[in-house]
Design an enzyme around this catalytic site. Structure first.
Site, PDB file in Angstrom:
ATOM      1  N   HIS A 272       0.790  -1.159   0.079  1.00  0.00           N
ATOM      2  CA  HIS A 272      -0.032  -0.086   0.008  1.00  0.00           C
ATOM      3  C   HIS A 272       0.850   1.221  -0.224  1.00  0.00           C
ATOM      4  CE1 HIS A 272      -3.964  -1.988   0.768  1.00  0.00           C
ATOM      5  NE2 HIS A 272      -3.240  -2.817   1.542  1.00  0.00           N
TER       6      HIS A 272
ATOM      7  N   ASP B 274      -0.599  -5.121   6.062  1.00  0.00           N
ATOM      8  CA  ASP B 274      -1.707  -6.156   5.492  1.00  0.00           C
ATOM      9  C   ASP B 274      -1.533  -6.220   3.724  1.00  0.00           C
ATOM     10  OD1 ASP B 274      -2.446  -3.098   5.291  1.00  0.00           O
ATOM     11  OD2 ASP B 274      -4.418  -4.067   4.397  1.00  0.00           O
ATOM     12  N   GLU B 275      -1.757  -7.196   3.418  1.00  0.00           N
ATOM     13  CA  GLU B 275      -2.219  -7.454   2.000  1.00  0.00           C
ATOM     14  C   GLU B 275      -0.956  -7.021   1.168  1.00  0.00           C
ATOM     15  OE1 GLU B 275      -6.880  -6.333   1.111  1.00  0.00           O
ATOM     16  OE2 GLU B 275      -5.336  -4.677   1.218  1.00  0.00           O
ATOM     17  N   VAL B 276       0.151  -7.810   1.588  1.00  0.00           N
ATOM     18  CA  VAL B 276       1.463  -7.579   1.119  1.00  0.00           C
ATOM     19  C   VAL B 276       1.841  -8.987   0.231  1.00  0.00           C
ATOM     20  CG1 VAL B 276       3.967  -7.538   1.542  1.00  0.00           C
ATOM     21  CG2 VAL B 276       2.177  -6.541   3.272  1.00  0.00           C
TER      22      VAL B 276
END
Length: 533
Positions: free
Chosen positions: A273, A326-328
């Site tokens: 992100h 998150d969401e890596v």
């Protein structure tokens, strides 16, 4: 139009007026306080507010040098008047009513430093008689007193017959304190910019619902709107020159929130992100063709994170900072030659490099005096390696929080199926019934759940629609986080009228809260009383 149609429409008008009248009577007879306090006892007498209604603080250890209480009292007068013109004359048939002359506030602590876990309790007494009559608030801190002022405001009504403010349900005795110490709303200023004036409006409305943490998801893949003095080129990642915040702006937002008893939790979401970071510093990207996550092999990445958190520490005084995590998707590292070489040299695979990045960012944050909050993926992937002071932010589903606290970590609950405001199909009833301690029965583990947060993610939200997307559903979660479990309704029908009243109260205070019974942020479904929507 024929006689039959005229009679039909006349009948519909009479029916509508009857429903509104019944709704008004129901509202009049209820103590419509939101969120519901720990303890309420009350009568049915009415006082009316003196035109010289005043704040008294004699006997208080708190001297209000910074004016927090004075400003809170001024806001109280503004919200209870709700824009109406008050009749300052003594006529209007109110001679038989007892006047209330003001509020006497006694605060036991002289200190107004806002720290996490501060005592927010208060006691509110509104007597029916006295010479003269004053409401009384006692609190250990000024922030508890502010909650008491808010509760008092919800006992006040404008009487349209005599044009004066009534205080109803007198005598009234309330004892109150929050169930959880962390009661938050996330706002996202990366997917769409939010004007400073709108952020302040959100803060005001949070205070009405006794929420106390504004989680500011400042930057993300799409934009980097915040000035970082140590690395000024990061600002190039903003959408435009006018869609930005200076550090002075951020400091003003923090101060504005603090004076209302609200913490500001700043977030930078790393290593994923973060594509927008590389607009100003392309060396942060793994390559021109692969821009996320940040380059784990580049020492400049960690130097820059250190600079950001150093600048943060001068403005964001909350004990926590949110580092995301998150969401890596680490596949980019595997396909970038110099990062692949670095991982081989350090005997790491992608998952280990992800762990290395998160733990190193945690150490940097700790060096600036912060405790760390990370999204739950960090716990799911390498929970035992996290700093033991880490707070794990649960968002994916309801099963993680019990595992987090069983492992000895603190937890914030924000499960997306119930508490994400951008999920417009999630009704207020689901927000109300979402229990942070679900499936957590061990009292020691329950204490590790420090609270919860509703998420106002910004993909489809800007200054035009944020308020009606937040409210009134966030208020349903606010009562879950404030009110003792034994006092919470087991059937949502029990609170629908009271929540509807609070939604109308928000409208009266200038907050664009959507109708209660519409999904998400829809407009009213035709003509009708606010209390029936």
């Amino acid at each position: 139009m024929g006689l039959r149609n005229n009679l039909y429409f006349l009948g519909q008008i009479i029916l509508s007026l009857s429903i509104v009248s019944l709704a008004a009577k129901k509202v009049d007879n209820e103590v419509n306080i939101w969120p519901m306090p720990v303890s309420v006892s009350h009568g049915n007498r009415v006082l009316y507010m003196s035109k010289t209604f005043e704040l008294k603080t004699n006997g208080s250890k708190y001297k209000d040098v910074s004016g927090i209480l004075k400003d809170g009292f001024s806001r109280l007068l503004d919200v209870i008047k709700a824009g109406h013109v008050i009749d300052d004359h003594s006529g209007g048939g109110v001679h038989h009513l007892t006047q209330i002359q003001g509020i006497h506030v006694v605060i036991l602590s002289p200190n107004d430093t806002l720290i996490y876990g501060i005592d927010e309790s208060y006691k509110l007494l509104v007597p029916a008689e006295g010479k003269p009559v004053y409401a009384h608030i006692q609190a250990n801190t000024v922030y508890g007193a502010l909650h008491g002022l808010e509760t008092f405001s919800q006992l006040c009504y404008f009487n349209f017959k005599n044009r004066k403010i009534e205080v109803r349900h007198v005598p009234c005795n309330i004892t109150d304190q929050p169930r959880f110490s962390y009661r938050g709303i996330l706002i996202d200023t990366a997917r769409h910019y939010q004007p400073i004036s709108m952020i302040k409006k959100v803060i005001d409305s949070m205070a009405y619902a006794k929420l106390n943490v504004l989680h500011w998801h400042i930057v993300d893949t799409q934009s980097f709107p915040l000035e970082i003095p140590s690395y000024p080129n990061l600002w190039r990642g903003s959408y435009s020159a006018s869609e930005t915040y200076t550090m002075a702006d951020a400091a003003a937002i923090v101060s504005y929130a603090q004076r209302r008893g609200i913490h500001v939790l700043a977030e930078i979401d790393v290593p994923g992100h973060a594509l927008s970071w590389g607009i100003g510093y392309p060396q942060l990207w793994p390559s021109r063709n692969c821009k996320e996550p940040l380059d784990v092999s580049n020492e400049f990445v960690f130097k820059l994170i250190d600079g950001i958190l150093s600048d943060f520490s001068k403005v964001f005084k909350f004990k926590f900072v949110h580092l995301g995590g998150d969401e890596v998707d680490t596949s980019c590292w595997e396909t970038t030659p110099h990062i692949k070489k670095w991982m081989n040299e350090h005997k790491m695979v992608q998952s280990q490099a992800y762990e290395y990045f998160v733990l190193r960012a945690q150490k940097i944050a700790s060096s600036h005096g912060y405790e760390i909050i990370n999204w739950e993926e960090t716990f799911n992937n390498f929970g035992s390696k996290l700093n033991r002071n880490t707070v794990v932010h649960n968002w994916i589903g309801p099963d993680v929080a019990p595992q987090v606290v069983a492992a000895g970590f603190r937890c914030i609950v924000s499960n997306q199926d119930k508490w994400y405001l951008d999920h417009l199909d999630t009704p207020w009833q689901d927000f109300y019934m979402n229990e942070p301690l679900s499936n957590i029965t061990n009292p020691k583990h329950q204490k590790l759940v420090i609270g919860g947060e509703v998420g106002m993610w910004g993909e489809h939200v800007d200054g035009s629609d944020i308020e009606q997307t937040i409210w009134p559903r966030a208020a349903a979660a606010a009562e879950r986080l404030w009110t003792p479990y034994v006092k919470l309704a087991k059937n949502v029908e029990e609170v629908e009228g009271r929540l509807s009243h609070f939604r109308c109260l928000l409208n009266q205070r200038g907050v664009a809260a959507a109708p209660l019974n519409a999904p998400g942020r829809e407009a009213p479904d035709g003509p009708g009383s606010c209390f029936m929507q």
